[in-house]
Motif scaffolding. Structure first.
Motif, PDB file in Angstrom:
ATOM      1  N   GLY A 162       0.804  -1.394  -0.059  1.00  0.00           N
ATOM      2  CA  GLY A 162      -0.090   0.021   0.031  1.00  0.00           C
ATOM      3  C   GLY A 162       0.834   1.156  -0.139  1.00  0.00           C
ATOM      4  O   GLY A 162       1.946   1.280  -0.103  1.00  0.00           O
ATOM      5  N   SER A 163       0.147   2.413   0.066  1.00  0.00           N
ATOM      6  CA  SER A 163       0.687   3.782   0.173  1.00  0.00           C
ATOM      7  C   SER A 163       0.481   4.614   1.223  1.00  0.00           C
ATOM      8  O   SER A 163      -0.671   4.276   1.912  1.00  0.00           O
ATOM      9  N   LEU A 164       1.046   5.718   1.581  1.00  0.00           N
ATOM     10  CA  LEU A 164       1.024   6.510   2.684  1.00  0.00           C
ATOM     11  C   LEU A 164       1.464   7.763   2.229  1.00  0.00           C
ATOM     12  O   LEU A 164       2.667   7.701   1.702  1.00  0.00           O
ATOM     13  N   ARG A 165       1.106   8.771   2.794  1.00  0.00           N
ATOM     14  CA  ARG A 165       1.674  10.169   2.788  1.00  0.00           C
ATOM     15  C   ARG A 165       1.840  10.807   3.914  1.00  0.00           C
ATOM     16  O   ARG A 165       0.835  11.078   4.693  1.00  0.00           O
ATOM     17  N   LEU A 166       3.017  11.196   4.298  1.00  0.00           N
ATOM     18  CA  LEU A 166       3.304  11.914   5.453  1.00  0.00           C
ATOM     19  C   LEU A 166       3.537  13.302   5.265  1.00  0.00           C
ATOM     20  O   LEU A 166       4.126  13.691   4.208  1.00  0.00           O
ATOM     21  N   SER A 167       2.962  14.209   6.056  1.00  0.00           N
ATOM     22  CA  SER A 167       3.150  15.596   6.042  1.00  0.00           C
ATOM     23  C   SER A 167       3.870  16.224   7.537  1.00  0.00           C
ATOM     24  O   SER A 167       3.797  15.606   8.421  1.00  0.00           O
ATOM     25  N   CYS A 168       4.630  17.196   7.032  1.00  0.00           N
ATOM     26  CA  CYS A 168       5.400  17.861   8.167  1.00  0.00           C
ATOM     27  C   CYS A 168       5.115  19.208   8.013  1.00  0.00           C
ATOM     28  O   CYS A 168       5.689  19.915   6.780  1.00  0.00           O
TER      29      CYS A 168
ATOM     30  N   ALA B  29      17.801   7.243   0.989  1.00  0.00           N
ATOM     31  CA  ALA B  29      18.627   5.904   1.349  1.00  0.00           C
ATOM     32  C   ALA B  29      18.284   4.926   0.374  1.00  0.00           C
ATOM     33  O   ALA B  29      17.095   4.931  -0.129  1.00  0.00           O
ATOM     34  N   ASP B  30      19.087   4.028   0.531  1.00  0.00           N
ATOM     35  CA  ASP B  30      18.959   2.998  -0.733  1.00  0.00           C
ATOM     36  C   ASP B  30      17.766   2.080  -0.499  1.00  0.00           C
ATOM     37  O   ASP B  30      17.237   1.706  -1.445  1.00  0.00           O
ATOM     38  N   SER B  31      17.428   2.006   0.802  1.00  0.00           N
ATOM     39  CA  SER B  31      16.056   1.297   1.290  1.00  0.00           C
ATOM     40  C   SER B  31      14.829   1.548   0.767  1.00  0.00           C
ATOM     41  O   SER B  31      13.998   0.977   0.828  1.00  0.00           O
ATOM     42  N   VAL B  32      14.906   2.904   0.438  1.00  0.00           N
ATOM     43  CA  VAL B  32      13.519   3.726  -0.023  1.00  0.00           C
ATOM     44  C   VAL B  32      13.533   4.050  -1.405  1.00  0.00           C
ATOM     45  O   VAL B  32      12.605   4.146  -1.976  1.00  0.00           O
ATOM     46  N   LYS B  33      14.844   3.909  -1.954  1.00  0.00           N
ATOM     47  CA  LYS B  33      14.792   4.688  -3.451  1.00  0.00           C
ATOM     48  C   LYS B  33      13.935   4.166  -4.262  1.00  0.00           C
ATOM     49  O   LYS B  33      13.657   2.608  -4.132  1.00  0.00           O
ATOM     50  N   GLU B  34      13.344   4.738  -5.330  1.00  0.00           N
ATOM     51  CA  GLU B  34      12.316   4.305  -6.062  1.00  0.00           C
ATOM     52  C   GLU B  34      10.957   4.057  -5.406  1.00  0.00           C
ATOM     53  O   GLU B  34       9.916   3.439  -6.277  1.00  0.00           O
ATOM     54  N   ARG B  35      10.829   3.818  -4.118  1.00  0.00           N
ATOM     55  CA  ARG B  35       9.478   3.506  -3.770  1.00  0.00           C
ATOM     56  C   ARG B  35       8.963   4.729  -2.938  1.00  0.00           C
ATOM     57  O   ARG B  35       7.673   5.082  -2.785  1.00  0.00           O
ATOM     58  N   PHE B  36       9.830   5.551  -2.319  1.00  0.00           N
ATOM     59  CA  PHE B  36       9.425   7.098  -1.614  1.00  0.00           C
ATOM     60  C   PHE B  36       9.630   8.099  -2.330  1.00  0.00           C
ATOM     61  O   PHE B  36      11.056   8.328  -3.295  1.00  0.00           O
ATOM     62  N   THR B  37       9.141   9.102  -2.233  1.00  0.00           N
ATOM     63  CA  THR B  37       9.431  10.575  -2.857  1.00  0.00           C
ATOM     64  C   THR B  37       9.145  11.493  -1.783  1.00  0.00           C
ATOM     65  O   THR B  37       8.223  11.748  -1.224  1.00  0.00           O
ATOM     66  N   ILE B  38      10.223  12.353  -1.650  1.00  0.00           N
ATOM     67  CA  ILE B  38       9.840  13.492  -0.914  1.00  0.00           C
ATOM     68  C   ILE B  38       9.926  14.783  -1.579  1.00  0.00           C
ATOM     69  O   ILE B  38      10.487  14.875  -3.161  1.00  0.00           O
ATOM     70  N   SER B  39       8.942  15.845  -1.080  1.00  0.00           N
ATOM     71  CA  SER B  39       8.777  17.010  -1.801  1.00  0.00           C
ATOM     72  C   SER B  39       8.599  18.013  -0.700  1.00  0.00           C
ATOM     73  O   SER B  39       8.454  17.538   0.395  1.00  0.00           O
ATOM     74  N   ARG B  40       8.470  19.390  -1.140  1.00  0.00           N
ATOM     75  CA  ARG B  40       8.297  20.416  -0.206  1.00  0.00           C
ATOM     76  C   ARG B  40       7.559  21.493  -0.786  1.00  0.00           C
ATOM     77  O   ARG B  40       7.559  21.640  -2.072  1.00  0.00           O
ATOM     78  N   ASP B  41       6.801  22.261   0.093  1.00  0.00           N
ATOM     79  CA  ASP B  41       6.075  23.470  -0.506  1.00  0.00           C
ATOM     80  C   ASP B  41       6.533  24.674   0.366  1.00  0.00           C
ATOM     81  O   ASP B  41       6.202  24.680   1.689  1.00  0.00           O
ATOM     82  N   ASN B  42       7.500  25.367  -0.070  1.00  0.00           N
ATOM     83  CA  ASN B  42       8.091  26.456   0.749  1.00  0.00           C
ATOM     84  C   ASN B  42       7.254  27.368   1.113  1.00  0.00           C
ATOM     85  O   ASN B  42       7.362  28.085   2.172  1.00  0.00           O
ATOM     86  N   ALA B  43       6.273  27.687   0.421  1.00  0.00           N
ATOM     87  CA  ALA B  43       5.050  28.884   0.684  1.00  0.00           C
ATOM     88  C   ALA B  43       4.319  28.216   1.729  1.00  0.00           C
ATOM     89  O   ALA B  43       3.886  29.008   2.789  1.00  0.00           O
ATOM     90  N   LYS B  44       4.504  26.946   1.969  1.00  0.00           N
ATOM     91  CA  LYS B  44       3.552  26.433   3.255  1.00  0.00           C
ATOM     92  C   LYS B  44       4.276  25.889   4.188  1.00  0.00           C
ATOM     93  O   LYS B  44       3.961  25.373   5.105  1.00  0.00           O
ATOM     94  N   ASN B  45       5.788  26.082   4.182  1.00  0.00           N
ATOM     95  CA  ASN B  45       6.793  25.540   5.228  1.00  0.00           C
ATOM     96  C   ASN B  45       6.461  24.055   5.614  1.00  0.00           C
ATOM     97  O   ASN B  45       6.319  23.700   6.553  1.00  0.00           O
ATOM     98  N   SER B  46       6.257  23.439   4.382  1.00  0.00           N
ATOM     99  CA  SER B  46       5.834  22.048   4.742  1.00  0.00           C
ATOM    100  C   SER B  46       6.817  21.058   3.958  1.00  0.00           C
ATOM    101  O   SER B  46       7.346  21.497   2.767  1.00  0.00           O
ATOM    102  N   VAL B  47       7.020  19.865   4.261  1.00  0.00           N
ATOM    103  CA  VAL B  47       7.748  18.648   3.609  1.00  0.00           C
ATOM    104  C   VAL B  47       6.830  17.498   3.526  1.00  0.00           C
ATOM    105  O   VAL B  47       6.268  17.258   4.706  1.00  0.00           O
ATOM    106  N   TYR B  48       6.996  16.634   2.724  1.00  0.00           N
ATOM    107  CA  TYR B  48       5.977  15.517   2.535  1.00  0.00           C
ATOM    108  C   TYR B  48       6.895  14.351   2.226  1.00  0.00           C
ATOM    109  O   TYR B  48       7.924  14.492   1.549  1.00  0.00           O
ATOM    110  N   LEU B  49       6.535  13.188   2.402  1.00  0.00           N
ATOM    111  CA  LEU B  49       6.907  11.851   2.083  1.00  0.00           C
ATOM    112  C   LEU B  49       5.868  10.954   1.614  1.00  0.00           C
ATOM    113  O   LEU B  49       5.114  10.584   2.456  1.00  0.00           O
ATOM    114  N   GLN B  50       5.983  10.547   0.399  1.00  0.00           N
ATOM    115  CA  GLN B  50       5.051   9.705  -0.258  1.00  0.00           C
ATOM    116  C   GLN B  50       5.770   8.349  -0.180  1.00  0.00           C
ATOM    117  O   GLN B  50       6.789   8.307  -0.904  1.00  0.00           O
ATOM    118  N   GLY B  51       5.182   7.479   0.256  1.00  0.00           N
ATOM    119  CA  GLY B  51       5.785   6.185   0.350  1.00  0.00           C
ATOM    120  C   GLY B  51       4.788   5.201  -0.330  1.00  0.00           C
ATOM    121  O   GLY B  51       3.595   5.102  -0.077  1.00  0.00           O
TER     122      GLY B  51
END
Length: 116
Positions: free
Chosen positions: A15-21, A59-81
Motif C-alpha cells: 500500500g501507500s501512505l503520505r506523511l506531512s510535516c 536512502a538505498d532502502s527507500v529509493k524508487e519507492r519513496f518520494t520527498i517533496s516540499r512546499d516552501n510557501a507552506k513551510n511543509s515537507v512531504y514523504l510519499q511512500g
C-alpha cells in the motif's frame, strides 16, 4: 522552529501512505528538510532529504519507492511512500536544518505500521 508530523497509520503491505510535516516559528531559518525513521531498540535511520531548491536524496532502502517533496510557501515537507513493506514500519521523524548555524530541529514523530 517547531515541526509537526501527520499522516501516519496502519497500511497493508504494498500500500501507500503520505506523511506531512508543517514548520512554524522562525521558518525563515529553515534550509534542508527531510525524514528519518526509527524502530524501537534500533538507531534512527536516514530516509530522505530535500534542499530549498528541490534537490533530493534517498536512502538505498527507500529509493524508487519513496518520494520527498516540499512546499516552501507552506513551510511543509512531504514523504510519499509506495509499495510499502513490513520493514518500513517505524516512527517517522521530520527534521530541518538551520540555514545560518549548525542546528537541527526535529518533530515528535508519526508512527507508520505496515502489516496485514
Amino acid at each position: 522552529v517547531q515541526l509537526a508530523e501527520s499522516g501516519g497509520g496502519l497500511v497493508q503491505p504494498g500500500g501507500s501512505l503520505r506523511l506531512s510535516c508543517v514548520a512554524s516559528g522562525a521558518t525563515f531559518r529553515i534550509g534542508t528538510m527531510g525524514w528519518y525513521r526509527q524502530v524501537p531498540g534500533k538507531e534512527r535511520e536516514y530516509v530522505a532529504t530535500i534542499t530549498v531548491d528541490g534537490s533530493t536524496d534517498y536512502a538505498d532502502s527507500v529509493k524508487e519507492r519513496f518520494t520527498i517533496s516540499r512546499d516552501n510557501a507552506k513551510n511543509s515537507v512531504y514523504l510519499q511512500g509506495d509499495s510499502l513493506k513490513p520493514e518500513d514500519t517505524a516512527v517517522y521523524y521530520c527534521h530541518a536544518r538551520d540555514l545560518y548555524i549548525s542546528s537541527l530541529w526535529w518533530g515528535k514523530g508519526t508512527l507508520v505500521t505496515v502489516s496485514s
